[in-house]
Design an enzyme around this catalytic site. Structure first.
Site, PDB file in Angstrom:
ATOM      1  N   CYS A   2       0.820  -1.211   0.000  1.00 18.12           N
ATOM      2  CA  CYS A   2       0.000   0.000   0.000  1.00 18.12           C
ATOM      3  C   CYS A   2       0.856   1.263   0.000  1.00 18.12           C
ATOM      4  O   CYS A   2       1.983   1.268   0.485  1.00 18.12           O
ATOM      5  CB  CYS A   2      -0.869   0.021   1.250  1.00 18.12           C
ATOM      6  N   ARG A  28       5.036   0.343  -5.950  1.00 12.75           N
ATOM      7  CA  ARG A  28       5.044  -0.465  -4.728  1.00 12.75           C
ATOM      8  C   ARG A  28       4.147  -1.693  -4.851  1.00 12.75           C
ATOM      9  O   ARG A  28       4.239  -2.604  -4.039  1.00 12.75           O
ATOM     10  CB  ARG A  28       4.555   0.381  -3.540  1.00 12.75           C
ATOM     11  N   TRP A  76      -2.908  -2.696  -1.452  1.00 10.80           N
ATOM     12  CA  TRP A  76      -2.498  -4.064  -1.807  1.00 10.80           C
ATOM     13  C   TRP A  76      -3.225  -4.961  -0.817  1.00 10.80           C
ATOM     14  O   TRP A  76      -2.960  -4.938   0.378  1.00 10.80           O
ATOM     15  CB  TRP A  76      -0.983  -4.176  -1.672  1.00 10.80           C
ATOM     16  N   ASN A 102      -1.800   1.952   5.851  1.00 11.01           N
ATOM     17  CA  ASN A 102      -0.893   0.877   5.418  1.00 11.01           C
ATOM     18  C   ASN A 102      -0.594   0.024   6.641  1.00 11.01           C
ATOM     19  O   ASN A 102      -0.381   0.568   7.728  1.00 11.01           O
ATOM     20  CB  ASN A 102       0.449   1.438   4.946  1.00 11.01           C
ATOM     21  N   GLY A 103      -0.488  -1.287   6.443  1.00 11.15           N
ATOM     22  CA  GLY A 103      -0.136  -2.165   7.557  1.00 11.15           C
ATOM     23  C   GLY A 103      -1.290  -3.085   7.900  1.00 11.15           C
ATOM     24  O   GLY A 103      -2.206  -3.286   7.094  1.00 11.15           O
ATOM     25  N   GLU A 467      18.979 -16.281  -8.148  1.00 11.90           N
ATOM     26  CA  GLU A 467      18.483 -14.955  -8.512  1.00 11.90           C
ATOM     27  C   GLU A 467      17.999 -14.937  -9.971  1.00 11.90           C
ATOM     28  O   GLU A 467      16.960 -14.343 -10.281  1.00 11.90           O
ATOM     29  CB  GLU A 467      19.592 -13.920  -8.279  1.00 11.90           C
ATOM     30  N   LYS A 471      14.187 -13.922 -10.902  1.00  8.12           N
ATOM     31  CA  LYS A 471      13.877 -12.822 -11.826  1.00  8.12           C
ATOM     32  C   LYS A 471      13.018 -13.342 -12.966  1.00  8.12           C
ATOM     33  O   LYS A 471      12.034 -12.730 -13.357  1.00  8.12           O
ATOM     34  CB  LYS A 471      15.187 -12.243 -12.361  1.00  8.12           C
ATOM     35  N   GLU A 474       9.381 -14.267 -11.767  1.00  6.42           N
ATOM     36  CA  GLU A 474       8.521 -13.195 -11.253  1.00  6.42           C
ATOM     37  C   GLU A 474       8.003 -12.282 -12.350  1.00  6.42           C
ATOM     38  O   GLU A 474       6.903 -11.750 -12.228  1.00  6.42           O
ATOM     39  CB  GLU A 474       9.210 -12.406 -10.128  1.00  6.42           C
ATOM     40  N   HIS A 490      20.814 -34.893  -7.791  1.00  7.51           N
ATOM     41  CA  HIS A 490      20.161 -35.430  -6.586  1.00  7.51           C
ATOM     42  C   HIS A 490      18.653 -35.246  -6.627  1.00  7.51           C
ATOM     43  O   HIS A 490      17.994 -35.291  -5.598  1.00  7.51           O
ATOM     44  CB  HIS A 490      20.743 -34.758  -5.334  1.00  7.51           C
ATOM     45  N   LYS A 589       6.638  -3.952  -4.461  1.00  9.63           N
ATOM     46  CA  LYS A 589       8.043  -3.545  -4.365  1.00  9.63           C
ATOM     47  C   LYS A 589       8.513  -3.586  -2.919  1.00  9.63           C
ATOM     48  O   LYS A 589       9.637  -3.986  -2.635  1.00  9.63           O
ATOM     49  CB  LYS A 589       8.186  -2.128  -4.926  1.00  9.63           C
TER      50      LYS A 589
HETATM   51  O1  M6R Z   1      13.302  -4.314  -0.109  1.00  8.69           O
HETATM   52  P1  M6R Z   1      13.926  -5.669   0.087  1.00  8.69           P
HETATM   53  O2  M6R Z   1      15.242  -5.759  -0.579  1.00  8.69           O
HETATM   54  O3  M6R Z   1      14.004  -6.067   1.515  1.00  8.69           O
HETATM   55  O4  M6R Z   1      12.937  -6.660  -0.621  1.00  8.69           O
HETATM   56  C1  M6R Z   1      13.046  -8.046  -0.438  1.00  8.69           C
HETATM   57  C2  M6R Z   1      12.292  -8.792  -1.508  1.00  8.69           C
HETATM   58  O5  M6R Z   1      10.916  -8.551  -1.385  1.00  8.69           O
HETATM   59  C3  M6R Z   1      12.748  -8.362  -2.912  1.00  8.69           C
HETATM   60  O6  M6R Z   1      14.126  -8.516  -3.052  1.00  8.69           O
HETATM   61  C4  M6R Z   1      12.034  -9.184  -3.997  1.00  8.69           C
HETATM   62  O7  M6R Z   1      12.410 -10.518  -3.911  1.00  8.69           O
HETATM   63  C5  M6R Z   1      12.406  -8.603  -5.348  1.00  8.69           C
HETATM   64  N1  M6R Z   1      11.515  -7.537  -5.677  1.00  8.69           N
HETATM   65  C6  M6R Z   1      12.426  -9.592  -6.441  1.00  8.69           C
HETATM   66  O8  M6R Z   1      12.870  -9.013  -7.623  1.00  8.69           O
END
Ligand code: M6R
Length: 594
Positions: A2, A28, A76, A102-103, A467, A471, A474, A490, A589
């Site tokens: 949010c 976000r 959100w 938010n929260g 990673e 990427k 997602e 394995h 985000k």
């Molecule tokens: O703000 P942060 O680095 O703590 O966020 C952690 C994860 O939510 C963030 O790295 C997420 O996995 C990425 N947006 C993926 O690309």
């Protein structure tokens, strides 16, 4: 997650200012949006879905929506699906009070039952809606608006950043607990937001609120008080980044722009921290650990796994933990330094792991991108990664900057190794070479119809394999998994077919490279297409269908270069599939709930 915007003092431009702020908070992640303006009455317009739906509704109703004081929100969903009713702002029964939040309010059910018994009627399924009704109750009991707001907030348990307007009042009231809120101090206007980009175009002067603080914004300015009502002297900080940095600068997506910003981000990360003459690293952080525990989530966790290897290799015991798991079975802390790696500095899982570590007496260090973020205020010390604002939900330049910051941290704790310092200095140019010569788009095009995508690597290429897969999945919504190359046989090898490309990360000609080439041969024997991400030293290219080449580099930095190739592969695959790259479904985000 949010987002909140509020402003006082923008006159007839209040509504446009709110909508502009919401557009800057879109990154976000959200699934509905709304605004409330106070002008004798409170007008609320809110819609499920994209901000465009809200804009259309506002265009239809513009005559009825005016006011010089306002708040806005991107939601959100947590409590209740993304519908018009569940979108914020929420009002009380009389329509006099409007609130955005938010929260998560943990005791909302108990409060809702109490309010319902007292005759209040609810219109949404949200936890937030209890707040305007609590304020309504206080007002009905004779409290003035500010006291009513404070008393309502005192009833809440959980995490919140809350902003409120009242029909017959020209102020915005706000409070925070475990969720960020920042004031923007303009010449004639005051702003309030969950994140600086929401008002950065109007001012660079900011005041960060702390947990337990209340703020009041009015035509004369702003004031902050603590939970007892005592005034708090707040410092006004200046943000250094340009509003232009939050635009797309001609790129189709923020993600592509941010991938291309990596050379600059990495220069910024190193700049002024390494002596030209001696190569000594000075980060201005006060740590000298005998052991390190990293806590982080998602991409930042992968940077932490990478960082833990850098520390281990330097002879400092280190381990990376997922923020969400850390408190479940906390490791013995001893004298370990606990390092929270989080680009946003607001990730709830990482913050709660750090709080657990502090509770058990650990010294903590934040490695973050955002000045004034919660993590930087809660930890004993902060190392900024200086990547500049990252808007795309997929973290790209912040990963590279996190790894470089952690490399600098290791080098700052010992006599720095000349070859590593040289590699850090060369890295921006090498990343530029990858960006200029990459064949990732062709590779993505060739394999875009595959059943699944696998990524393998050893040592520092292992977190990059994880990673690369994160990427890819997602933003493309295709199945992708990363493995330690040696683990393939394995179990995961059972998944490998002629329709599952395997991206193999191999650099240099040492033992690790030799073993990974052995794993490449295993998948090749199962007819899987192999894409080697490699430098010229390795001869893995002989066994690959495609090569994504990276310049030769120090073993500690080579995996950062390999990762840039994988960022581009993910981007181009998602682009070919027509995915909403900067705002992937269901993701946010900044993940401010546990
Ligand atoms: O703000 P942060 O680095 O703590 O966020 C952690 C994860 O939510 C963030 O790295 C997420 O996995 C990425 N947006 C993926 O690309």
């Amino acid at each position: 997650m949010c987002g909140i915007i509020g402003c006082v003092g923008r006159g007839d431009e209040t509504l446009d200012t709110l909508v502009h702020g919401l557009s800057k908070l879109e990154y976000r992640g959200y699934d509905s949006a709304g605004v409330a303006l106070a002008n004798g009455s409170v007008e609320v317009v809110k819609r499920a879905g994209e901000l465009e739906n809200l804009r259309r509704a506002l265009n239809g109703e513009r005559d009825g929506v005016s006011g010089r004081v306002g708040i806005g929100h991107t939601r959100w969903s947590t409590h209740g699906p993304p519908t018009d009713e569940n979108a914020h702002p929420h009002r009380d029964c009389t329509g006099r009070v409007a609130v955005v939040h938010n929260g998560i309010i943990e005791n909302y059910q108990e409060l809702r039952d109490e309010l319902t018994d007292a005759g209040h009627e609810f219109e949404s399924e949200t936890d937030t809606e209890v707040v305007p009704h609590l304020i309504e109750t206080e007002l009905a009991g004779g409290a003035d608006p500010e006291t009513a707001f404070r008393s309502a907030i005192e009833r809440l348990e959980g995490s919140y950043a809350i902003a409120c307007v009242l029909a017959d009042d020209d102020r915005v009231f706000a409070a925070r607990e475990d969720s960020p809120l920042v004031l923007g101090i303009g010449d004639d206007a005051v702003y309030l937001a969950s994140d600086v980009p929401a008002f950065r175009e109007f001012t660079d002067k900011v005041v960060y609120l702390e947990d337990g603080e209340f703020a009041v914004l009015d035509g004369e300015g702003w004031s902050v008080t603590d939970s007892t009502g005592a005034p708090v002297e707040k410092a006004i900080d200046t943000v250094t980044w340009d509003p232009e940095e939050t635009g797309k600068s001609g790129y189709d997506h923020y993600m592509l722009k941010e991938i291309h910003e990596q050379p600059r981000a990495l220069r910024q990360c190193v700049s002024g921290r390494v002596s030209e003459l001696s190569g000594e690293v000075d980060l201005d952080v006060d740590v000298d650990p005998t052991g390190v525990q990293f806590v982080a989530c998602g991409t930042s966790y992968h940077a932490a796994v990478y960082g833990a290897q850098l520390f281990q290799e330097a002879g400092i015991p280190a381990q990376a933990f997922l923020g969400s798991e850390y408190a479940t079975s906390p490791p013995p802390i001893g004298d370990d330094l606990v390092v929270g790696v989080t680009q946003s500095g607001e990730t709830a899982d990482t913050l709660s792991a750090l709080r657990e570590a502090r509770r058990r007496g650990a010294k903590t260090l934040a490695v973050t991108n955002v000045v004034g973020s919660t993590v930087s205020r809660e930890c004993d010390d902060t190392l900024y990664i200086r990547a500049g604002p990252e808007i795309g939900v997929a973290a790209t330049k912040t990963f590279s900057s996190q790894v470089v910051a952690l490399t600098l941290l290791v080098e700052s704790l010992r006599e720095s190794r000349r070859e590593t310092i040289a590699a850090l200095r060369d890295l921006p140019a090498s990343v530029q070479t990858v960006l200029d010569t990459s064949k990732a788009e062709e590779v993505a095009e060739e394999y875009v119809d595959s059943d699944a995508y696998f990524f393998i690597g050893r040592g520092m290429h292992y977190p990059v394999a994880l990673e690369g897969a994160l990427k890819f999945k997602e933003i493309s919504y295709e199945h992708a998994e990363g493995f330690a190359a040696g683990e393939l046989k394995h179990g995961p090898l059972a998944l490998v077919t002629e329709n599952t490309p395997v991206f193999a990360l191999v650099t240099g000609e040492g033992e690790q490279a030799r073993k990974t080439i052995g794993n490449v041969k295993e998948v090749e024997a199962r007819d899987a297409p192999v894409v080697a991400v490699t430098d010229r030293k390795s001869d893995v290219a002989r066994y690959a269908d495609h090569v994504l080449e990276i310049p030769e580099s120090d073993p500690r930095t080579a995996a950062v270069l390999a990762n840039v190739q994988l960022q581009l592969v993910a981007y181009y695959a998602a682009a070919q599939l027509g995915r909403p790259i900067d705002k992937p479904r269901n993701l946010a985000k900044s993940v401010t709930v546990e």
